[in-house]
Motif scaffolding. Sequence first.
Motif, short mmCIF file in Angstrom:
data_model
loop_
_atom_site.label_atom_id
_atom_site.label_comp_id
_atom_site.label_asym_id
_atom_site.label_seq_id
_atom_site.Cartn_x
_atom_site.Cartn_y
_atom_site.Cartn_z
N GLY A 1 0.82 -1.21 0.00
CA GLY A 1 0.00 0.00 0.00
C GLY A 1 0.85 1.26 0.00
N ILE A 2 1.89 1.26 0.83
CA ILE A 2 2.73 2.47 0.95
C ILE A 2 3.45 2.74 -0.37
N TRP A 3 3.96 1.68 -0.97
CA TRP A 3 4.67 1.84 -2.24
C TRP A 3 3.73 2.42 -3.32
N THR A 4 2.49 1.89 -3.36
CA THR A 4 1.53 2.34 -4.37
C THR A 4 1.16 3.82 -4.15
N ALA A 5 0.94 4.19 -2.88
CA ALA A 5 0.62 5.58 -2.57
C ALA A 5 1.76 6.50 -3.01
N ARG A 6 3.00 6.00 -2.84
CA ARG A 6 4.16 6.81 -3.24
C ARG A 6 4.16 7.05 -4.75
N GLN A 7 3.75 6.03 -5.51
CA GLN A 7 3.66 6.21 -6.98
C GLN A 7 2.61 7.27 -7.32
N PHE A 8 1.45 7.19 -6.65
CA PHE A 8 0.38 8.14 -6.94
C PHE A 8 0.78 9.57 -6.55
N ARG A 9 1.67 9.70 -5.56
CA ARG A 9 2.15 11.04 -5.17
C ARG A 9 2.94 11.71 -6.30
N ARG A 10 3.59 10.89 -7.13
CA ARG A 10 4.30 11.48 -8.28
C ARG A 10 3.30 12.18 -9.20
N LEU A 11 2.09 11.60 -9.30
CA LEU A 11 1.05 12.22 -10.12
C LEU A 11 0.45 13.43 -9.41
N GLU A 12 0.35 13.34 -8.08
CA GLU A 12 -0.20 14.45 -7.29
C GLU A 12 0.62 15.72 -7.55
N LYS A 13 1.95 15.55 -7.55
CA LYS A 13 2.84 16.72 -7.78
C LYS A 13 2.58 17.33 -9.15
N ALA A 14 2.18 16.50 -10.12
CA ALA A 14 1.93 16.99 -11.48
C ALA A 14 0.46 17.35 -11.68
N LYS A 15 -0.29 17.35 -10.58
CA LYS A 15 -1.73 17.69 -10.62
C LYS A 15 -2.52 16.77 -11.55
N ILE A 16 -2.19 15.49 -11.49
CA ILE A 16 -2.93 14.49 -12.28
C ILE A 16 -3.75 13.64 -11.32
N ALA A 17 -5.06 13.60 -11.54
CA ALA A 17 -5.95 12.85 -10.65
C ALA A 17 -5.93 11.36 -10.99
N VAL A 18 -6.29 10.54 -10.00
CA VAL A 18 -6.43 9.09 -10.20
C VAL A 18 -7.82 8.70 -9.72
N TYR A 19 -8.59 8.03 -10.58
CA TYR A 19 -9.92 7.54 -10.19
C TYR A 19 -9.87 6.03 -10.20
N LEU A 20 -10.28 5.42 -9.10
CA LEU A 20 -10.20 3.95 -9.12
C LEU A 20 -11.38 3.27 -8.43
N ILE A 21 -11.63 2.05 -8.91
CA ILE A 21 -12.64 1.20 -8.29
C ILE A 21 -11.96 -0.10 -7.88
N ARG A 22 -12.59 -0.80 -6.94
CA ARG A 22 -12.08 -2.10 -6.53
C ARG A 22 -12.70 -3.20 -7.40
N GLY A 23 -11.90 -4.20 -7.74
CA GLY A 23 -12.41 -5.33 -8.52
C GLY A 23 -12.59 -6.55 -7.63
#
Length: 419
Positions: free
Chosen positions: A72-94
């Motif tokens: 979980g921590i590693w994945t959140a860290r990847q999404f933070r790279r997008l946060e800095k670039a102001k790119i949103a992530v929308y997700l659903i659970r499968g």
Amino acid sequence: MKSFRFIHAADLHLDCQLKGLDQYEGAPVETLRQATRVALENLIQLALDERVAFVVIAGDLFDGQWTDIQTGIWTARQFRRLEKAKIAVYLIRGNHDAQTEVPRKITWPSNVREFPTDSPGTCIDAATGVALHGQGFNARECPYDIAQNYPAAVSGCMNIGLLHTSLAGDARHDVYAPTTIETLVAKGYDYWALGHIHAQWTVRESPRIAYSGCAQARHVKETGAKGCLLVDIDGRSVRSEFRAIDVLRWHIVQIELPATAGRNVVIECVREKLEACREAAEGRFVAVRVILTGRCAFHRECQTAQDQSQVVHEIRNVANEWSDVWIEKVEIETCPPVDIEALRSGQDLFGELLRDFTRWHEADSTQLAEMARLLDPLTQKVGIALTKSDLDFSDPERMRHWLRQAESLVLALAPGDES
Ligand SMILES: [Mn+2]
């Protein structure tokens, strides 16, 4: 309405456990273990390079219960790279990362929006004004058509639906949020980002309904390039392009050997095919299953287990010419060089049996299922010594494979024709 682009991905199955890999000779264990993570890193990089407005992930971001909170921590860290670039992530659970399957939580960075699992939710993307609708899986099984309850399109803007579904539309057999194309179309959305099916598939052009396929193949049943869809929106027009983000590619190489082929020819054919796989993979690691078929002289050179193991080792040795090619398995399904047409037209039991094989090879899945039903009592009789998966007649691909093997065994009994 301005133009923008977004990424549609699904089925990343982060940190999936690859069981039994160590049993395979020379398996690139580390590359395989890291592959799903590197694919997500590639996805993030693609989003940054292409300056997308947002990324949608249509379920199965995770493979199941985290064995370690680091997933979980590693994945959140990847999404933070997008946060800095102001790119949103929308997700659903499968189904794999349903609420009950992955109960551990991590606080996502501010750019990540996860849709609810008890009812459909809608988000309006601040940067583009797009309305996104979605509902995740609460449990591993979801035998209901959840798309039915999605809201109608918000008027005056672009609408995107996220759904993890097997799409089959038969709730009696399907536990992965089955629905129909008609139900999806009726919502009036401009794009349906689907997940669950691991092969890329554009179900419908307009309105666009598509599966991105998985981001990284995990075994030999998932051959070819894997990645995501880069979608361009211009007004109401939708264009999309597949982008590979995988790091390791699986291939099945079937080689039909010519009649005169002996061992040297076999090795040459294998080398040629491996070269082609490598080229197609454009620098990625390739894992290959080699299947040798054909009526050929080689068959007679390859009768004993010892002969066969010798050939397998020679093939592995050829693959070692490159550091990025690994032979997962070699299957030898060759037949002796007989005049099969003469045998097949023979008015004896042999001819009759061979004619039956010809029919069975052409059988469709329904006919194979019927044959499987007839074989069922046999399963019961020999079932004690074998596990159920050893004798799974319900998979048409395995049935075809066994029929080819059976024919090859029958032909091996035929009087040879060395001409
Ligand atoms: Mn799934």
